[in-house]
Design a protein around this motif. Sequence first.
Motif, mmCIF file in Angstrom:
data_model
loop_
_atom_site.group_PDB
_atom_site.id
_atom_site.type_symbol
_atom_site.label_atom_id
_atom_site.label_comp_id
_atom_site.label_asym_id
_atom_site.label_seq_id
_atom_site.Cartn_x
_atom_site.Cartn_y
_atom_site.Cartn_z
ATOM 1 N N ARG A 386 0.836 -1.197 0.000
ATOM 2 C CA ARG A 386 0.000 0.000 0.000
ATOM 3 C C ARG A 386 0.877 1.255 0.000
ATOM 4 N NH1 ARG A 386 -2.837 0.165 4.647
ATOM 5 N NH2 ARG A 386 -2.283 -1.914 5.397
ATOM 6 N N THR A 387 1.951 1.198 0.788
ATOM 7 C CA THR A 387 2.862 2.340 0.832
ATOM 8 C C THR A 387 3.532 2.556 -0.528
ATOM 9 O OG1 THR A 387 3.273 1.769 3.127
ATOM 10 C CG2 THR A 387 4.762 3.357 2.139
ATOM 11 N N ALA A 388 3.964 1.427 -1.122
ATOM 12 C CA ALA A 388 4.621 1.525 -2.438
ATOM 13 C C ALA A 388 3.676 2.164 -3.447
ATOM 14 C CB ALA A 388 5.047 0.141 -2.906
ATOM 15 N N VAL A 401 9.215 12.757 -5.093
ATOM 16 C CA VAL A 401 9.209 11.793 -3.997
ATOM 17 C C VAL A 401 10.517 10.989 -3.951
ATOM 18 C CG1 VAL A 401 6.717 11.568 -3.841
ATOM 19 C CG2 VAL A 401 7.973 10.169 -5.484
ATOM 20 N N ASP A 402 11.556 11.525 -4.548
ATOM 21 C CA ASP A 402 12.828 10.798 -4.583
ATOM 22 C C ASP A 402 13.319 10.434 -3.191
ATOM 23 O OD1 ASP A 402 12.662 11.051 -7.221
ATOM 24 O OD2 ASP A 402 14.271 12.524 -7.476
ATOM 25 N N ASN A 403 13.195 11.331 -2.254
ATOM 26 C CA ASN A 403 13.630 11.058 -0.886
ATOM 27 C C ASN A 403 12.878 9.891 -0.278
ATOM 28 O OD1 ASN A 403 15.684 12.681 -0.249
ATOM 29 N ND2 ASN A 403 14.395 14.439 0.348
ATOM 30 N N GLU A 404 11.572 9.886 -0.494
ATOM 31 C CA GLU A 404 10.739 8.821 0.071
ATOM 32 C C GLU A 404 11.076 7.485 -0.571
ATOM 33 O OE1 GLU A 404 9.700 11.778 -0.805
ATOM 34 O OE2 GLU A 404 8.971 12.604 1.095
ATOM 35 N N ARG A 405 11.260 7.503 -1.878
ATOM 36 C CA ARG A 405 11.643 6.266 -2.573
ATOM 37 C C ARG A 405 12.931 5.706 -1.994
ATOM 38 N NH1 ARG A 405 8.421 5.558 -7.084
ATOM 39 N NH2 ARG A 405 8.042 7.474 -8.223
ATOM 40 N N PHE A 406 13.882 6.603 -1.775
ATOM 41 C CA PHE A 406 15.185 6.184 -1.252
ATOM 42 C C PHE A 406 15.020 5.555 0.135
ATOM 43 C CE2 PHE A 406 19.172 7.128 1.018
ATOM 44 C CZ PHE A 406 20.046 6.430 0.197
ATOM 45 N N VAL A 434 8.770 -7.333 11.862
ATOM 46 C CA VAL A 434 7.568 -6.641 11.358
ATOM 47 C C VAL A 434 7.609 -5.185 11.799
ATOM 48 C CG1 VAL A 434 5.065 -6.430 11.661
ATOM 49 C CG2 VAL A 434 6.068 -8.656 11.145
ATOM 50 N N ASN A 435 8.004 -4.951 13.065
ATOM 51 C CA ASN A 435 8.043 -3.580 13.568
ATOM 52 C C ASN A 435 9.022 -2.710 12.794
ATOM 53 O OD1 ASN A 435 6.106 -4.112 15.398
ATOM 54 N ND2 ASN A 435 7.510 -4.458 17.127
ATOM 55 N N LYS A 436 10.152 -3.301 12.443
ATOM 56 C CA LYS A 436 11.139 -2.525 11.673
ATOM 57 C C LYS A 436 10.541 -2.101 10.335
ATOM 58 C CE LYS A 436 15.172 -4.960 13.405
ATOM 59 N NZ LYS A 436 16.053 -6.036 12.953
ATOM 60 N N LEU A 437 9.849 -3.060 9.708
ATOM 61 C CA LEU A 437 9.225 -2.764 8.413
ATOM 62 C C LEU A 437 8.159 -1.691 8.583
ATOM 63 C CD1 LEU A 437 8.636 -3.416 5.421
ATOM 64 C CD2 LEU A 437 7.137 -5.227 6.182
ATOM 65 N N THR A 438 7.326 -1.877 9.618
ATOM 66 C CA THR A 438 6.240 -0.933 9.852
ATOM 67 C C THR A 438 6.785 0.467 10.118
ATOM 68 O OG1 THR A 438 5.162 -2.785 10.924
ATOM 69 C CG2 THR A 438 4.076 -0.669 11.129
ATOM 70 N N ALA A 439 7.871 0.523 10.892
ATOM 71 C CA ALA A 439 8.441 1.828 11.235
ATOM 72 C C ALA A 439 8.857 2.590 9.975
ATOM 73 C CB ALA A 439 9.630 1.646 12.169
ATOM 74 N N VAL A 440 9.526 1.889 9.063
ATOM 75 C CA VAL A 440 9.954 2.564 7.830
ATOM 76 C C VAL A 440 8.739 3.023 7.038
ATOM 77 C CG1 VAL A 440 11.232 2.336 5.676
ATOM 78 C CG2 VAL A 440 12.070 1.202 7.726
ATOM 79 N N VAL A 444 7.796 6.812 5.981
ATOM 80 C CA VAL A 444 7.595 7.237 4.596
ATOM 81 C C VAL A 444 6.206 7.847 4.445
ATOM 82 C CG1 VAL A 444 7.293 6.395 2.242
ATOM 83 C CG2 VAL A 444 9.249 5.631 3.599
ATOM 84 N N ASN A 445 5.220 7.199 5.060
ATOM 85 C CA ASN A 445 3.853 7.716 4.969
ATOM 86 C C ASN A 445 3.746 9.093 5.611
ATOM 87 O OD1 ASN A 445 2.014 5.976 3.515
ATOM 88 N ND2 ASN A 445 2.614 4.413 5.004
ATOM 89 N N ALA A 446 4.439 9.272 6.751
ATOM 90 C CA ALA A 446 4.397 10.567 7.419
ATOM 91 C C ALA A 446 4.980 11.647 6.504
ATOM 92 C CB ALA A 446 5.171 10.505 8.734
ATOM 93 N N GLU A 447 6.071 11.300 5.846
ATOM 94 C CA GLU A 447 6.675 12.278 4.935
ATOM 95 C C GLU A 447 5.767 12.604 3.771
ATOM 96 O OE1 GLU A 447 10.641 11.692 3.597
ATOM 97 O OE2 GLU A 447 11.394 11.369 5.650
ATOM 98 N N LEU A 448 5.096 11.573 3.270
ATOM 99 C CA LEU A 448 4.162 11.816 2.161
ATOM 100 C C LEU A 448 3.032 12.711 2.644
ATOM 101 C CD1 LEU A 448 3.980 8.299 0.444
ATOM 102 C CD2 LEU A 448 5.138 10.336 -0.383
ATOM 103 N N ASP A 449 2.555 12.428 3.884
ATOM 104 C CA ASP A 449 1.504 13.280 4.455
ATOM 105 C C ASP A 449 1.976 14.728 4.466
ATOM 106 O OD1 ASP A 449 -0.143 11.171 4.860
ATOM 107 O OD2 ASP A 449 0.261 10.956 7.022
#
Length: 494
Positions: A386-388, A401-406, A434-440, A444-449
């Motif tokens: 969903r994030t992707a 969104v280059d920063n977020e992609r990175f 799972v938490n590590k994945l969720t955190a990233v 990323v979602n926060a930055e997109l927001d």
Amino acid sequence: MKDQVGWKRSGQARHMEAATRNIRSISLNKLRHTLIALAVAALFPSDRSTCMAQTQAADCKTCHTAQATELAGSIHETLGCQECHGGPEKFQLDGAVLRSFTNRSLDSGMAFDHGSTFKGKPSRSEVPQRCGECHADVRRMNPYGLRTDQLARYWTSGHGQVLKEQGDETVAVCTDCHGTHGILDQHQPQSKTYPLNIPDTCGTCHADAAIMAPFDHPVQIVDEYKKSVHGQLLLEQGDTGAPTCSTCHGNHSAMPPGFTTVVSVCGKCHQHAAKNFATSIHAQQEEHHGCVQCHGGGENRYFHQIERITKPAGVMIQRYAHLLATESDPTAEQIAAAIHSEPKHIITQALPSCMECHEDLEDDESLPKLFNLIDEIASAESYYVRTAQRIDEVGRGVLLVDNERFKFEEAKTHLIGLAPVQHSLNNSLVEAEVNKLTAVCDDVNAELDNQEDGLEWRFRALIPIWAFAIVFAVLIYAKYRRLEHAYVKPLPKN
Ligand code: HEC
Ligand code: HEC
Ligand code: HEC
Ligand code: HEC
Ligand code: HEC
Ligand code: HEC
Ligand code: HEC
Ligand code: HEC
Ligand code: HEC
């Protein structure tokens, strides 16, 4: 003996010398036959008889051209036939006798006396020892840099033990896997031991129901292997990084060095999965089939049809996009089923085999635990796609969104890390990953927001500017009209 040689009509001294040496090795019996034949020929002289009376030199390849040709093209090209079969270098034979051998098929029942040093054709059970005479001899093998443990290892293998202990000659001996006269080294594509040819080399017996019946080894193994992720990689893509039969079972011993059982062989290549599996409760169960208990295919399968289950992240994202095209607001279950249902599928398939230990599938708490783990991974995967998808969507607009992609690349690392960790069957380890994945993803979602908020803010900030611009334009126009009225006099009418 000397007299008999003298009686020959050959004029060449060189030939006579050779004949003297060789004639001794021909049995008296043979000689007597030859003499009788010559006597008969002398009684009825003709053109042919003069030639018959001559003896001719012959060697092994004069009569056995097929074997000689194969040997000449093999890794053993420098060996003489005598090194494996004994017998003299040369035979001195009567021309007609020789022709009768070379003109007829050798298996037509004709006998030929090969002399007293001839060892003949080794029986199947003699083959390992015969090959081992050189290959287990360090002195002989040193110049070629070849190992000398094949024979010793062979005797410890399932094949060697059955041959030694039961004298059963249906098991594989050296020549079944290497060939006899046409042996090639394993790097040549025509070699029986070239990785891509090994499944068929083993398959000549292991896919043959008649040969395998007394031993209770399933013949489906070979076909299952060919259909497996490994088989397809090797046979269809020619990727020799994939294991072939002998990678897992060893060439000469039943197991490659360093493994106590064949079930631990997978860890040679799948280190992360194996390391985690080793900490799981199953690693301590003696009857457990290890990796192939889950990956080997379950009921009516024989542990060799190991299937691909991990979809590359890109495929998961594609599948999600496809789902969105038909379903505007999919549920978490729909997403999990659409993007990556394979893990559940292989476990469901293997469940009947779990019942050897987990007797009551209904009451057993272990299995829901496993499915929970898989669900947890599935929801993390779902968050990932969903994030992707969102990064992509936002990127298609005016925002960069280059920063977020990175940053999101790191999420992929954790995504790939989930499946191996799952092998520990340890909830907290999986949760941590799972938490590590969720955190990233959260990040990323926060930055997109932020970016989208910024866009909206900028949009809102533009409204007064536009309003001001419009008012300004109107004022300017009004001013213009007024000035026009004051200064621009209409031209007098004529
Ligand atoms: C004049 C022809 C002739 C020559 C020369 C000859 N052979 Fe043969 N060989 C035969 C025939 C015929 C047979 C099959 C009948 C028999 O076993 O006597 C045979 C059989 C064999 C067999 C199979 C024996 C078995 O037990 O089934 C081997 C091995 C063999 N030869 C090796 C050799 C070698 C090695 C040489 C050279 C040192 C050689 N032969 C030279 C004619 C020849
Ligand atoms: C590296 C050892 C080796 C060498 C060298 C070798 N052979 Fe053989 N040969 C064998 C073995 C082992 C067999 C038994 C075949 C089997 O059981 O598969 C055999 C079988 C045979 C046979 C029986 C028929 C057959 O093909 O099974 C003949 C004939 C023969 N060899 C001839 C020769 C001749 C001629 C040469 C030289 C050109 C030669 N061999 C060189 C190992 C050797
Ligand atoms: C008389 C000694 C001798 C006998 C007997 C012998 N070999 Fe060899 N073998 C050699 C030598 C020497 C080489 C190395 C040749 C080279 O590299 O040029 C070799 C090479 C090989 C190789 C290739 C190794 C590699 O990957 O480079 C294989 C496989 C092999 N032999 C199998 C056999 C088998 C099977 C038998 C029995 C049928 C056998 N050998 C009998 C001497 C022997
Ligand atoms: C000439 C026929 C033949 C060939 C070729 C052959 N095998 Fe076998 N194999 C057998 C027979 C027969 C048995 C049954 C003996 C037993 O149960 O130990 C067996 C048993 C086995 C076993 C079980 C051993 C055990 O300890 O239970 C394995 C594993 C095996 N083979 C692997 C292979 C591989 C890998 C290849 C190819 C590189 C191969 N075999 C080639 C005939 C063959
Ligand atoms: C079950 C099949 C099988 C049997 C039986 C077998 N080999 Fe091999 N052998 C192989 C394979 C497969 C390779 C290729 C190794 C590789 O890919 O690394 C090999 C490799 C070799 C090599 C090359 C050097 C090496 O060790 O890698 C030699 C020499 C050799 N074998 C000799 C023998 C001899 C001698 C015998 C009998 C005592 C024998 N083999 C029995 C399958 C077999
Ligand atoms: C990826 C590794 C792998 C490959 C490749 C592989 N096997 Fe196996 N094989 C195994 C494992 C693991 C087992 C043991 C399954 C179990 O726990 O009973 C096994 C079991 C067997 C057995 C039964 C042994 C016994 O003791 O009952 C035979 C025979 C066999 N394999 C032959 C083959 C043949 C032939 C090929 C090639 C077509 C092959 N295998 C390819 C891993 C492999
Ligand atoms: C010689 C190395 C090697 C050995 C040994 C080996 N594998 Fe593999 N395996 C591979 C390779 C290479 C792939 C393909 C990886 C890829 O393309 O992502 C693969 C793929 C797999 C996959 C699919 C992975 C996915 O991402 O879906 C599974 C499951 C698997 N192997 C299980 C096993 C098991 C179980 C064993 C032992 C019985 C085993 N492997 C032994 C090399 C090996
Ligand atoms: C209890 C069942 C079970 C056992 C036992 C098991 N696996 Fe898995 N394996 C799974 C499941 C389920 C997945 C898929 C996880 C996911 O993607 O959600 C998986 C995924 C994999 C993958 C693909 C993902 C990756 O890690 O690259 C490989 C390779 C793999 N397993 C190898 C092994 C090996 C090697 C062993 C033995 C050391 C083993 N498995 C034992 C259930 C099992
Ligand atoms: C050889 C016996 C054996 C087989 C076969 C077996 N298990 Fe187990 N398993 C056990 C034992 C023993 C435990 C620990 C006691 C318990 O929780 O029931 C266990 C526990 C588990 C656990 C919970 C681990 C934990 O930490 O609580 C899961 C999940 C599990 N097994 C899944 C499976 C699956 C799926 C299969 C079939 C693919 C399977 N097992 C096959 C013996 C086995």
